[in-house]
Design a protein around this motif. Structure first.
Motif, PDB file in Angstrom:
ATOM      1  N   LEU A  73      -3.077   1.943  -7.091  1.00  0.00           N
ATOM      2  CA  LEU A  73      -3.077   1.732  -5.542  1.00  0.00           C
ATOM      3  C   LEU A  73      -3.859   4.174  -5.085  1.00  0.00           C
ATOM      4  O   LEU A  73      -3.892   4.582  -4.282  1.00  0.00           O
ATOM      5  N   GLY A  76       0.920  -0.901  -0.382  1.00  0.00           N
ATOM      6  CA  GLY A  76      -0.140  -0.425   0.381  1.00  0.00           C
ATOM      7  C   GLY A  76       1.086   1.475  -0.331  1.00  0.00           C
ATOM      8  O   GLY A  76       0.472   2.520  -0.606  1.00  0.00           O
ATOM      9  N   GLU A  85      -2.879  -3.164   2.338  1.00  0.00           N
ATOM     10  CA  GLU A  85      -2.531  -2.115   1.879  1.00  0.00           C
ATOM     11  C   GLU A  85      -3.947  -1.114   1.869  1.00  0.00           C
ATOM     12  O   GLU A  85      -3.013   0.274   2.121  1.00  0.00           O
TER      13      GLU A  85
END
Length: 397
Positions: free
Chosen positions: A96, A83, A223
């Motif tokens: 992301l 993440g 994440e």
């Protein structure tokens, strides 16, 4: 014959507001040159503005620490959490990043200016009430930056000493590998608790909206934890260092500061020059080649590591005439790469500009007679940290 020893990295500064002069000296002989890091790595250093932009838009250069040859500034080999898209490649980086890009749109950040002003006014009120001297790092730069980010993410400001202390341990080159590993474990445990609480009690804020993305299968728990850490940690430390160093720079240039006080509409342009002039990334942006590339007349082999020196690129005379001169009238300061470049460019750049313009306008309006209490050269600077800055900024008014 024995090959000559490589120059050691990091290199010393001579003036506390300038990058190490060796960058310019070495790049004049060889535009892309090799150094030896404290970990024994031999890596390429990239300093020219043109080359930095090329590296930061080349997918053959990886941002992932797991890539062979990737150089590390910190002690030990503590892995970054999932993440943490700043240090990820496609497709995860883009996936992301897109989850939070809209949170930093210009309109949304400008809408937060009144709240930032209120936070600043409260801090300035405390300074004014206590007398005629203060340390602007501990009493303004840090609490301002940390409060803004904590409110943005709805995180308790009372937690700041915890995550700040752990982060400083991780990013301090003097820390032992054992200290780094322990601090990293404690830091991620803190963010795991934070995210778990948000998952169980969603709120209408940036992290709360990420719960919705998680429920839609766009991000998993691990994440989410890493992304929360990235957002909070990258937002407060960068701003705290820019507020401290920016204030010191303006105080060192009183004639230009007087111009800004007389005409605050010049402050946004001056901030671009501060971003260029200071460029607080001190350790370089690490990359690793996954294929052979040509750069600055050198062949960079797959498996080679690189350090991209943002601060040197922003002092490139080919782009910025008289680059070591701070000049709020400079024609093209916005050509800087202080926020990076290309697909990894900082998503928080508008937040930074709004916050910095709020702080510098308000600080010097409230304290027009502000001055350093000690000579600049005598101040303690963060030479051993990933992000450069000043540890104390004693002032009087």
């Amino acid at each position: 014959m024995t090959a000559p020893a490589l120059p050691s990295f990091p290199m010393p500064r001579v003036h506390p507001l300038d990058p190490p002069p060796a960058y310019r000296e070495l790049s004049a002989e060889q535009p892309v040159f090799r150094v030896a890091t404290p970990r024994g790595e031999q890596v390429w250093v990239v300093t020219r503005h043109e080359d930095v932009r090329a590296v930061l838009t080349d997918h053959r250069l990886s941002s992932d620490p797991k890539t062979p040859g990737y150089p590390s500034y910190i002690s030990g080999d503590t892995p970054l959490p999932p993440g943490f898209f700043l240090n990820q490649d496609e497709p995860d980086h883009g996936r992301l990043r897109r989850l939070v890009t809209r949170e930093f749109l210009v309109g949304l950040m400008e809408a937060k200016r009144p709240r930032m002003q209120a936070i600043l006014d409260g801090l300035l009120d405390k300074l004014e009430a206590q007398g005629n001297s203060a340390d602007l790092v501990t009493q303004l730069a840090f609490p301002m930056a940390a409060t803004v980010m904590c409110e943005l993410l709805d995180v308790a400001y009372e937690d700041a000493p915890l995550f700040v202390g752990l982060t400083d341990t991780i990013l301090d080159r003097r820390s032992t590998p054992e200290q780094v590993a322990r601090a990293a474990g404690d830091l991620m445990a803190y963010f795991d608790r934070l995210v778990t609480d948000r998952e169980n009690h969603p709120t209408d804020d940036m992290l709360g909206r990420l719960v919705t993305h998680q429920e839609a299968g766009k991000i998993d728990h691990a994440e989410f934890v890493g992304l929360a850490a990235l957002l909070l940690l990258s937002g407060y430390d960068t701003m705290a260092q820019m507020i401290g160093l920016g204030t010191a720079t303006l105080l060192e240039h009183p004639d230009q500061l007087a111009e800004l006080q007389a005409d605050p509409t010049k402050i946004p342009h001056a901030i671009e020059e501060l971003l260029r002039y200071l460029s607080i990334n001190h350790a370089g942006l690490p990359r690793a080649a996954v294929a052979d590339i040509e750069l600055g007349g050198q062949t960079i082999k797959a498996g080679d590591g690189l350090l991209v020196m943002i601060n040197a690129a922003n002092r490139d005379a080919a782009v910025f005439p008289e680059p070591d001169r701070f000049d709020i009238h400079r024609e093209n300061p916005q050509s800087h790469v202080a926020f990076g470049h290309g697909f990894h460019k900082c998503i928080g750049l508008t937040l930074a500009r709004v916050e910095l313009s709020t702080v510098f306008a308000g600080l010097f309006a409230r304290f027009p007679g502000l001055k350093l209490a000690r000579p600049l050269q005598d101040l303690p600077f963060r030479h051993d940290m990933v992000l450069y800055g000043v540890r104390e900024l004693p002032v009087t008014w």
